[in-house]
Design a protein around this motif. Structure first.
Motif, PDB file in Angstrom:
ATOM      1  N   ARG A  83      20.139 -13.343  13.300  1.00  0.00           N
ATOM      2  CA  ARG A  83      18.667 -13.787  14.048  1.00  0.00           C
ATOM      3  C   ARG A  83      18.735 -13.228  15.572  1.00  0.00           C
ATOM      4  O   ARG A  83      17.433 -13.016  15.894  1.00  0.00           O
ATOM      5  N   GLU A  84      19.919 -12.778  16.037  1.00  0.00           N
ATOM      6  CA  GLU A  84      19.523 -11.941  17.451  1.00  0.00           C
ATOM      7  C   GLU A  84      18.856 -10.599  17.039  1.00  0.00           C
ATOM      8  O   GLU A  84      18.100 -10.026  17.763  1.00  0.00           O
ATOM      9  N   LYS A  85      18.978 -10.025  15.900  1.00  0.00           N
ATOM     10  CA  LYS A  85      18.415  -8.893  15.382  1.00  0.00           C
ATOM     11  C   LYS A  85      16.916  -8.873  14.939  1.00  0.00           C
ATOM     12  O   LYS A  85      16.255  -7.994  14.368  1.00  0.00           O
ATOM     13  N   GLY A  86      16.129 -10.336  14.989  1.00  0.00           N
ATOM     14  CA  GLY A  86      14.962 -10.333  14.458  1.00  0.00           C
ATOM     15  C   GLY A  86      14.471 -11.088  13.230  1.00  0.00           C
ATOM     16  O   GLY A  86      13.656 -11.382  12.964  1.00  0.00           O
ATOM     17  N   TYR A  87      15.859 -10.944  12.455  1.00  0.00           N
ATOM     18  CA  TYR A  87      15.466 -12.059  11.172  1.00  0.00           C
ATOM     19  C   TYR A  87      15.451 -13.613  11.606  1.00  0.00           C
ATOM     20  O   TYR A  87      15.962 -13.839  12.475  1.00  0.00           O
ATOM     21  N   MET A  88      15.036 -14.203  10.560  1.00  0.00           N
ATOM     22  CA  MET A  88      14.763 -15.577  10.712  1.00  0.00           C
ATOM     23  C   MET A  88      15.300 -16.353   9.500  1.00  0.00           C
ATOM     24  O   MET A  88      14.607 -16.662   8.520  1.00  0.00           O
ATOM     25  N   PRO A  89      16.765 -16.305   9.466  1.00  0.00           N
ATOM     26  CA  PRO A  89      17.221 -16.729   7.920  1.00  0.00           C
ATOM     27  C   PRO A  89      17.025 -18.213   7.991  1.00  0.00           C
ATOM     28  O   PRO A  89      16.802 -19.028   9.108  1.00  0.00           O
ATOM     29  N   ALA A  90      17.286 -18.887   7.070  1.00  0.00           N
ATOM     30  CA  ALA A  90      17.261 -20.375   6.780  1.00  0.00           C
ATOM     31  C   ALA A  90      18.858 -20.770   7.231  1.00  0.00           C
ATOM     32  O   ALA A  90      19.873 -20.826   6.400  1.00  0.00           O
ATOM     33  N   PHE A  91      18.802 -20.956   8.462  1.00  0.00           N
ATOM     34  CA  PHE A  91      20.238 -21.324   9.030  1.00  0.00           C
ATOM     35  C   PHE A  91      20.971 -22.420   8.585  1.00  0.00           C
ATOM     36  O   PHE A  91      22.174 -22.235   8.250  1.00  0.00           O
ATOM     37  N   VAL A  92      20.547 -23.451   8.514  1.00  0.00           N
ATOM     38  CA  VAL A  92      21.212 -24.550   8.034  1.00  0.00           C
ATOM     39  C   VAL A  92      21.504 -24.628   6.600  1.00  0.00           C
ATOM     40  O   VAL A  92      22.582 -24.856   6.311  1.00  0.00           O
ATOM     41  N   PRO A  93      20.589 -24.427   5.818  1.00  0.00           N
ATOM     42  CA  PRO A  93      21.181 -24.166   4.343  1.00  0.00           C
ATOM     43  C   PRO A  93      21.988 -23.253   4.037  1.00  0.00           C
ATOM     44  O   PRO A  93      22.958 -23.380   3.341  1.00  0.00           O
ATOM     45  N   GLY A  94      22.015 -22.045   4.855  1.00  0.00           N
ATOM     46  CA  GLY A  94      23.033 -21.007   4.696  1.00  0.00           C
ATOM     47  C   GLY A  94      24.541 -21.443   4.961  1.00  0.00           C
ATOM     48  O   GLY A  94      25.381 -21.178   4.522  1.00  0.00           O
ATOM     49  N   ILE A  95      24.467 -21.879   6.113  1.00  0.00           N
ATOM     50  CA  ILE A  95      25.881 -22.383   6.796  1.00  0.00           C
ATOM     51  C   ILE A  95      26.226 -23.713   5.568  1.00  0.00           C
ATOM     52  O   ILE A  95      27.484 -23.648   5.302  1.00  0.00           O
ATOM     53  N   ILE A  96      25.420 -24.586   5.137  1.00  0.00           N
ATOM     54  CA  ILE A  96      25.959 -25.620   4.375  1.00  0.00           C
ATOM     55  C   ILE A  96      26.473 -25.116   3.166  1.00  0.00           C
ATOM     56  O   ILE A  96      27.528 -25.462   2.314  1.00  0.00           O
TER      57      ILE A  96
END
Length: 463
Positions: free
Chosen positions: A232-245
């Motif tokens: 995310r710091e490098k410009g991507y916008m991943p699905a953060f919560v689904p990815g962690i879960i």
């Protein structure tokens, strides 16, 4: 017979059409009814049969005096004409607009359908908005492939072409050290932290498999947080919560249901990520590249790491919990031995980079040293007889060889991702080692390889 006989409506007598237009006598002057120009007449016109004299006719002046010069510029009110190329401080019209009918001749008419040219300021920096990722490009803009201070390329993404030579590292950078030098790691702190982790892990192994499963879940969860934060710091916008879960749910499901549950976890995780982008504001979320970067994290960390919990499931399903815990203990010993051997040999005799564009500190000599150290550690375990599951020296050597191959691949893969993101570490939670993902990168490829070796060899069976 003349041709007049053929003319209809004519008699033999000639009709009278009036006097001739021109006199046949050249000496005869102008008749009374001839054309005249008045008092200022230039004189009698020469007969049309006489040869030309070559004289230039006199031009009438405005006052009637033939000797006066005609002021041809009088209608311009004393202004001299100004042409298009003569614009130094003059009006572009040059006074010609006052003359009716002459302006279209001298005035250049622009094409009303021709678009105005767009002039771009090449010196202005190209700003990339977070999350605005074009498909087929890289938001890091290939920053790691050029020296510090070099100008930004106008194109995020253009990666170096295949076969191109890597750029030389700038002077003063840590990677200017020789291969295998350790990369500037704080060795005393790294050793102390490594021993602390080993003590906690051994204590969990001796307690019960569930404690080891909890450690696996915590490690993968922290590694996933580091990964998604960094991208995310490098410009991507991943699905953060689904990815962690997903990265936490995968080892949990593998511990209770085995690896047969992993496809279901992957399907549910992919669906959750897709829904999160479907309900986003629009294409500004760049669903395709961001879904890809999210799936990469889930697969690399969650799925591969969950095979550690799957080994514990194998032991529990057999009623022999020592099968899973012994295998995990030997795997940890082999990965650590490989890392220490590669670091020691590479720092002393390493000269040939393994993959210079990924990590100039890793050498082929270090790879050989790590392999020998891993095999030696497995033989030592077999001689001392500390494992009741892997009690065959042949099986232990195969196990050591698999670890020696898989651990460097995991290490190089993580270094490759860091090089692409232009970061030194994924995190800093583990003092002296960087982040959790930096410390356990060698385990991620080793865990599935050793799992399938375990279920294939079945070393707990007496042969």
């Amino acid at each position: 017979m003349t041709d007049d006989a053929w003319r209809p409506g004519r008699d033999d007598e000639e009709e009278d059409f009036g006097p001739p237009l021109f006199s046949d006598d050249p000496s005869e002057g102008v008749s009374e009814g001839a054309l005249s120009f008045g008092d200022g007449d230039t004189g009698p016109l020469p007969h049309w049969t006489q040869p030309p004299t070559g004289e230039i006719p006199r031009v009438l002046s405005s006052g009637g005096d033939a000797t006066d010069d005609l002021d041809v510029w009088s209608s311009f009110s004393g202004q001299s004409p100004a042409w298009r190329d003569d614009r130094g401080g003059h009006d572009e019209s040059g006074g010609l607009d006052d003359i009716t009918g002459l302006s279209p001749v001298f005035e250049h008419q622009d094409d009303p359908y021709e678009p105005e040219p767009v002039i771009r300021d090449e010196s202005a920096p190209v700003r990339r908005e977070p999350g605005r990722i074009t498909i087929g490009t890289d938001p890091t803009d290939g920053a790691s492939s050029r020296p510090q201070g070099a100008g930004r390329r106008t194109r995020p993404g253009d990666l170096p072409s295949r076969g191109s030579r890597p750029s030389r590292p700038p002077a003063g950078r840590p990677n200017s050290k020789k291969p295998g030098s350790g990369g500037g790691r704080d060795m005393p702190t790294a050793i102390a932290v490594g021993l602390g982790i080993a003590v906690v892990f051994i204590a969990a192994l001796r307690y019960r498999p569930a404690a080891v499963a909890i450690i696996v879940v915590l490690v993968l969860g922290l590694a996933a947080v580091e990964y998604f934060d960094r991208v995310r710091e490098k410009g991507y916008m991943p699905a953060f919560v689904p990815g962690i879960i997903a990265c936490v749910a995968a080892p949990y499901a593998a511990y209770h249901y085995g690896i047969n549950a992993l496809p279901l976890v992957m399907v549910l995780a992919f669906g959750a990520c897709a829904i999160s982008f479907v309900f986003s504001a629009g294409l500004e979320s760049n669903p395709m590249p961001n879904m890809a970067i999210t799936t990469l994290g889930i697969t690399w960390i969650g799925i591969l790491g969950s095979f550690g919990a799957a080994m514990l499931f194998v032991g529990n399903s057999l009623g022999q919990s020592r099968v899973g815990t012994d295998t995990l203990c030997l795997l940890a010993i082999g990965v650590v031995a490989n890392d220490v051997g590669a670091l020691f040999v590479g720092s002393t005799v390493g000269r040939t980079p393994l993959r210079a564009w990924i990590s100039p500190n890793k050498s082929i000599e270090g790879l050989v040293g790590g392999t020998l150290a891993t095999l030696g550690a497995m033989v030592l375990v077999g001689v001392t007889g500390r494992s009741t599951t892997w009690n065959s020296t042949g099986d232990l050597l195969i196990l050591g060889l698999v670890i020696a191959v898989a651990a460097p691949i995991g290490d190089l893969t993580e270094s490759m991702f860091k090089r692409n993101l232009d970061v030194k570490d994924f995190g800093s939670i583990v003092k002296g080692h960087g982040g959790v993902l930096d410390r356990f990168d060698g385990f991620l490829f080793t865990l599935p390889a050793v799992y399938y070796l375990l279920v294939t060899l079945q070393p707990w069976v007496t042969k």
